[in-house]
Scaffold this motif. Structure first.
Motif, PDB file in Angstrom:
ATOM      1  N   LEU A 151       0.945  -1.139  -0.114  1.00 33.34           N
ATOM      2  CA  LEU A 151       0.234   0.039   0.062  1.00 33.34           C
ATOM      3  C   LEU A 151       1.164   1.574   0.273  1.00 33.34           C
ATOM      4  N   THR A 152       1.736   0.944   1.196  1.00 31.37           N
ATOM      5  CA  THR A 152       2.643   2.359   0.495  1.00 31.37           C
ATOM      6  C   THR A 152       3.632   2.696  -0.600  1.00 31.37           C
ATOM      7  N   VAL A 153       4.039   1.760  -1.021  1.00 31.24           N
ATOM      8  CA  VAL A 153       4.819   1.755  -2.239  1.00 31.24           C
ATOM      9  C   VAL A 153       3.781   2.584  -3.052  1.00 31.24           C
ATOM     10  N   ILE A 154       2.352   1.845  -3.435  1.00 27.78           N
ATOM     11  CA  ILE A 154       1.993   2.296  -4.670  1.00 27.78           C
ATOM     12  C   ILE A 154       1.217   3.652  -4.234  1.00 27.78           C
ATOM     13  N   ILE A 155       1.078   4.244  -3.042  1.00 25.58           N
ATOM     14  CA  ILE A 155       0.908   5.303  -2.313  1.00 25.58           C
ATOM     15  C   ILE A 155       1.423   6.825  -2.564  1.00 25.58           C
ATOM     16  N   ARG A 156       2.653   6.074  -2.306  1.00 24.57           N
ATOM     17  CA  ARG A 156       3.760   7.415  -2.855  1.00 24.57           C
ATOM     18  C   ARG A 156       3.551   7.632  -4.029  1.00 24.57           C
ATOM     19  N   GLY A 157       3.849   6.618  -5.107  1.00 24.36           N
ATOM     20  CA  GLY A 157       3.846   5.749  -6.290  1.00 24.36           C
ATOM     21  C   GLY A 157       3.035   7.160  -7.311  1.00 24.36           C
ATOM     22  N   ILE A 158       1.942   7.387  -6.392  1.00 24.51           N
ATOM     23  CA  ILE A 158       0.179   7.739  -6.653  1.00 24.51           C
ATOM     24  C   ILE A 158       1.111   9.219  -6.653  1.00 24.51           C
ATOM     25  N   ALA A 159       1.472   9.265  -5.670  1.00 26.50           N
ATOM     26  CA  ALA A 159       1.650  10.716  -5.034  1.00 26.50           C
ATOM     27  C   ALA A 159       3.035  11.807  -5.935  1.00 26.50           C
ATOM     28  N   LEU A 160       4.047  11.458  -5.570  1.00 25.12           N
ATOM     29  CA  LEU A 160       5.183  10.831  -7.282  1.00 25.12           C
ATOM     30  C   LEU A 160       4.761  11.265  -8.297  1.00 25.12           C
ATOM     31  N   GLY A 161       2.805  11.004  -9.171  1.00 22.55           N
ATOM     32  CA  GLY A 161       3.734  10.582  -9.760  1.00 22.55           C
ATOM     33  C   GLY A 161       3.612   9.657 -11.217  1.00 22.55           C
ATOM     34  N   GLU A 162       4.580   9.196 -10.314  1.00 20.13           N
ATOM     35  CA  GLU A 162       5.435   7.699 -11.458  1.00 20.13           C
ATOM     36  C   GLU A 162       4.247   6.879 -11.379  1.00 20.13           C
ATOM     37  N   LEU A 163       3.181   6.497 -11.137  1.00 19.55           N
ATOM     38  CA  LEU A 163       1.855   5.765 -11.025  1.00 19.55           C
ATOM     39  C   LEU A 163       1.282   6.668 -12.107  1.00 19.55           C
ATOM     40  N   THR A 164       1.358   6.124 -13.635  1.00 20.25           N
ATOM     41  CA  THR A 164      -0.313   7.155 -14.615  1.00 20.25           C
ATOM     42  C   THR A 164      -1.385   6.129 -15.358  1.00 20.25           C
ATOM     43  N   ILE A 165      -1.828   6.208 -16.046  1.00 19.53           N
ATOM     44  CA  ILE A 165      -2.933   5.491 -15.780  1.00 19.53           C
ATOM     45  C   ILE A 165      -2.846   4.163 -16.942  1.00 19.53           C
ATOM     46  N   HIS A 166      -1.096   4.916 -17.329  1.00 21.61           N
ATOM     47  CA  HIS A 166      -1.309   3.812 -18.425  1.00 21.61           C
ATOM     48  C   HIS A 166       0.094   2.244 -17.843  1.00 21.61           C
ATOM     49  N   ASN A 167       0.081   2.241 -16.497  1.00 20.10           N
ATOM     50  CA  ASN A 167       0.875   1.219 -15.940  1.00 20.10           C
ATOM     51  C   ASN A 167       0.459   1.155 -14.561  1.00 20.10           C
ATOM     52  N   THR A 168      -0.734   1.055 -14.860  1.00 23.99           N
ATOM     53  CA  THR A 168      -1.169   0.119 -13.256  1.00 23.99           C
ATOM     54  C   THR A 168      -1.150  -1.020 -13.103  1.00 23.99           C
ATOM     55  N   ARG A 169      -1.455  -1.609 -14.367  1.00 24.60           N
ATOM     56  CA  ARG A 169      -1.262  -3.627 -14.549  1.00 24.60           C
ATOM     57  C   ARG A 169      -0.072  -4.076 -14.037  1.00 24.60           C
ATOM     58  N   LYS A 170       0.888  -3.006 -14.779  1.00 21.11           N
ATOM     59  CA  LYS A 170       1.897  -2.856 -14.860  1.00 21.11           C
ATOM     60  C   LYS A 170       1.916  -3.217 -13.017  1.00 21.11           C
ATOM     61  N   ALA A 171       1.900  -2.633 -12.482  1.00 21.73           N
ATOM     62  CA  ALA A 171       2.431  -2.613 -11.329  1.00 21.73           C
ATOM     63  C   ALA A 171       1.475  -3.335  -9.918  1.00 21.73           C
ATOM     64  N   ILE A 172       0.363  -3.178 -10.491  1.00 21.00           N
ATOM     65  CA  ILE A 172       0.098  -4.486  -9.912  1.00 21.00           C
ATOM     66  C   ILE A 172       0.211  -5.903 -10.231  1.00 21.00           C
ATOM     67  N   PHE A 173       1.186  -5.629 -11.057  1.00 26.40           N
ATOM     68  CA  PHE A 173       1.486  -7.668 -11.286  1.00 26.40           C
ATOM     69  C   PHE A 173       2.720  -7.478 -10.518  1.00 26.40           C
ATOM     70  N   LYS A 174       3.634  -6.566 -10.829  1.00 23.86           N
ATOM     71  CA  LYS A 174       4.728  -6.475  -9.960  1.00 23.86           C
ATOM     72  C   LYS A 174       4.943  -6.687  -8.915  1.00 23.86           C
ATOM     73  N   GLU A 175       3.820  -6.405  -7.950  1.00 22.68           N
ATOM     74  CA  GLU A 175       3.276  -6.240  -6.820  1.00 22.68           C
ATOM     75  C   GLU A 175       3.398  -7.729  -6.146  1.00 22.68           C
ATOM     76  N   VAL A 176       2.080  -8.505  -6.923  1.00 15.76           N
ATOM     77  CA  VAL A 176       1.443  -9.901  -7.059  1.00 15.76           C
ATOM     78  C   VAL A 176       2.190 -10.819  -7.171  1.00 15.76           C
TER      79      VAL A 176
END
Lengths: 445, 445
Positions: free
Chosen positions: A331-356
């Protein structure tokens, strides 16, 4: 500021050596005086504030903790307040006046410089967390055809109100913004060059007056800006935002994210009064009691199994605990990624796949260690298998909910930081207890 | 930048329309190009970077995620890298070069502008997280006796290297810093006035080259600065720090605190490779397994009680869960207070007292609710009393450990954010299980 200033000033304040204290604080910067007052015992905070002249007071007041500010504003004589607000920059005056009772705020506005009060009334209409709420009305704007020396004369006549000038804005005859002009370029420009030829050739960055402050901060970050002009929908120039205020926004937003993740409200600071903190935290603890009861009811399903094999109760916190902490990490990794603008609509699936993926690998490694430990302690291979499998299963749940929930919330335009630890730990508790006790009741009983 | 730029540029990149893509990206700001590359599928990141000219590449590279930076640096031809570094500001060149293999870094330094490479070598000697690691060697310094027009001429000849000038520094004949001079003051000064008469009359703020970056950020915050000169122990002027770099520091420190609290390392971002994230999180999960076993062994003491009253196992997660979440709340408030400088040595006792008061009041309110619920569900008054008392007791523990542990760590100069959720939840788990099962084995069995 040296640490011993604190003791020097406090002891002299206690002794009533007002002249000495006045002389000492006049040597200090407003930022340091605010830190002193914030750290002083409550009964001396007002005493020190009273010794400041109006200009210093106007710079100290905005930097005090909000509870101390409130306390001072509640006892300060209206005339003194009027004089202090008169010295303040418009954006800071707005912040102070918004917190006052309506009639006191009106009284202050009726008694300060008329032009200032009109500016302030205009600024007070904007949402506190928007570009309009951040901007100040002090700026210098010149028309495109103005010559270098005319601009310099114009600055000479108008700059005293504007701290940290660094740029003047360039407008057309309809007061629409067309560019910005760095003072350094003006200094080096030829005598007869006009504003439109000296102004920056690069892309012009602006904030719309209704833009959210977090987005404004992103613009400053991305383009390394110091000053940003603010315009309305018709590109009319309304004010400017300075980078020092953006630093406050960034601090505030970082606190807000850290706070929301654990269910705290932003106004709940170290020195908020205990009763006010109790009130702010109680609803969340009540919610937490509900989630805990829900978790408990899941355990209740397996009460029969536990009464047969009481050591399951001993081991079950291990599965839940590791899942909880691991879910909070994701949760912390994802929320900081959103706050700093690293997570965009183009890469959410990649982010979930990575965390899993990370969750499953870590689950297998930690799960097999736990399996081994359980086997060694209890000499029961099947128990080890149950513990290990439950662990893998719960870590997978942690990775999934820790990443998917905040991302879904973001796409629904709900603040993802509200996917707080309470929700995630509820889900990993349920996942942990249900998988462990469920497997145990199938394989061990 | 419009969202559809992403698709436009990516699709043309896939089709190999290099000229079109080049024209499109040349319209964009480096900050936007970095965001595009960061969001692109891995196989197209390098393709886009290759199309940037050297100057644009020098501004984009520092803004890429570190793993993408690494990937690009590992395949980029040395000659191209030399040209890119040649265009970079010294502080950013240092960050890139520090991450390279020694022989490649040496090759680059041997081939760029000699003066630049000397500057960079000097800067590389400083700790990355110190003022020296943040500063750039590009600045303009003038002597106290220089006249206004001489200063302007000097700026004209030397300013091209210095982005965001805004201030020049004033030094004495031994190159020691004596003041700073705002360009606006210079613009408005009289023809014959000398540097020492135009420079700022207010207190001069400086950073010592060895100062920690967090402390540097505090100076910027407290005094609302844009530019800060950096000096050595003898007050010799070495460089300058700009506020845009401080924003990066503040972002970094905020992430670091949020990360440490949940046992994450700073380099573990949304798109760090899974294997690297696994490696970073595993030691912490192993520690967590140990703390979970410790918690489990405390529960084990009461296994006998549980085997007699299995519903205790059903209720015990409630006490532990609420204590854990409440302890994390206190921890978060204290750690943010330390990070923002609100908590000083003068007010720690007050802070602990406040948190404990809040914990006890909330404990009594939530505990009595839980007592009531337990009584209603099980019609057992004594069980309600045990649950309620255990809850008050564990909330008290949460308030104590959540505030005292980070404060003690700070006073021992250990980063208080390391008092992570693992430690706090271990203590509140033990407190919760021991108080609930302990009271139950006395009063219920």
């Amino acid at each position: 500021m040296k640490e011993n200033k604190y003791n020097l000033i406090l002891s002299n304040l206690k002794l009533g050596n007002k002249e000495f204290v006045k002389a000492e604080i006049n040597k200090l910067h407003a930022g340091d005086i605010a830190i002193l007052i914030n750290a002083f015992p409550r009964e001396y905070q007002l005493d020190l504030f009273k010794l400041l002249d109006n200009e210093l007071a106007s710079n100290v007041l905005p930097n005090l903790f909000s509870d101390i500010q409130e306390q001072i504003l509640s006892v300060i004589p209206p005339n003194r307040l009027i004089n202090i607000i008169d010295e303040m920059e418009s954006d800071e005056a707005v912040d102070i006046l918004s917190d006052l009772e309506d009639d006191l705020s009106k009284k202050v506005l009726d008694n300060i410089n008329k032009e200032d009060s009109e500016d302030i009334r205009r600024l007070m209409a904007y949402d506190e967390e928007s570009a309009g709420g951040l901007m100040q009305s002090e700026f210098i704007a010149v028309e495109t055809q103005m010559k270098r020396d005319e601009i310099i004369e114009f600055i000479r006549e108008n700059h005293t109100d504007v701290e940290n000038l660094h740029y003047v804005f360039v407008i057309d005859t309809e007061k629409k913004l067309v560019g910005i002009l760095e003072i350094t370029s003006l200094l080096l420009a030829k005598k007869n060059s006009i504003a439109s030829s000296i102004m920056e050739k690069k892309e012009l960055f602006v904030a719309n007056v209704n833009m959210d402050q977090e987005q404004v901060a992103h613009i400053f970050r991305k383009y390394d800006l110091y000053i940003l002009p603010v315009v309305d929908d018709n590109n009319l120039l309304l004010g400017r935002i300075t980078v020092d205020d953006i630093i406050d926004v960034i601090d505030e937003e970082a606190s807000e994210d850290a706070y929301k993740m654990v269910g705290l409200e932003s106004e709940d600071k170290v020195f908020t009064t205990p009763l006010s903190s109790v009130k702010k935290r109680l609803p969340w603890l009540a919610l937490n009691l509900m989630t805990a009861l829900l978790v408990s009811s899941v355990v209740g399903i397996f009460e029969n199994t536990i009464s047969q094999l009481s050591f399951l109760a001993v081991l079950m916190p291990i599965v839940a605990g590791l899942g909880g902490n691991s879910g909070i990490q994701t949760l912390t990794v994802i929320i900081r990624g959103i706050a700093l603008g690293e997570l965009t609509i183009h890469n959410t699936r990649k982010a979930i796949f990575k965390e899993v993926t990370v969750a499953v690998i870590n689950g297998i490694l930690i799960g097999s260690t736990a399996m081994l430990i359980a086997y060694l302690l209890k000499s029961d291979l099947m128990l080890g298998v149950v513990l290990g499998c439950a662990m893998v299963c719960n870590m997978l749940i942690a990775g999934l909910v820790g990443s998917i929930i905040p991302i879904i919330m973001k796409s629904l335009k709900i603040d993802p930081a509200l996917a707080s630890s309470v929700i995630i730990t509820m889900l990993t508790d349920i996942g942990g207890f249900a998988s462990f006790l469920g497997l145990a009741s199938i394989l061990l009983v």
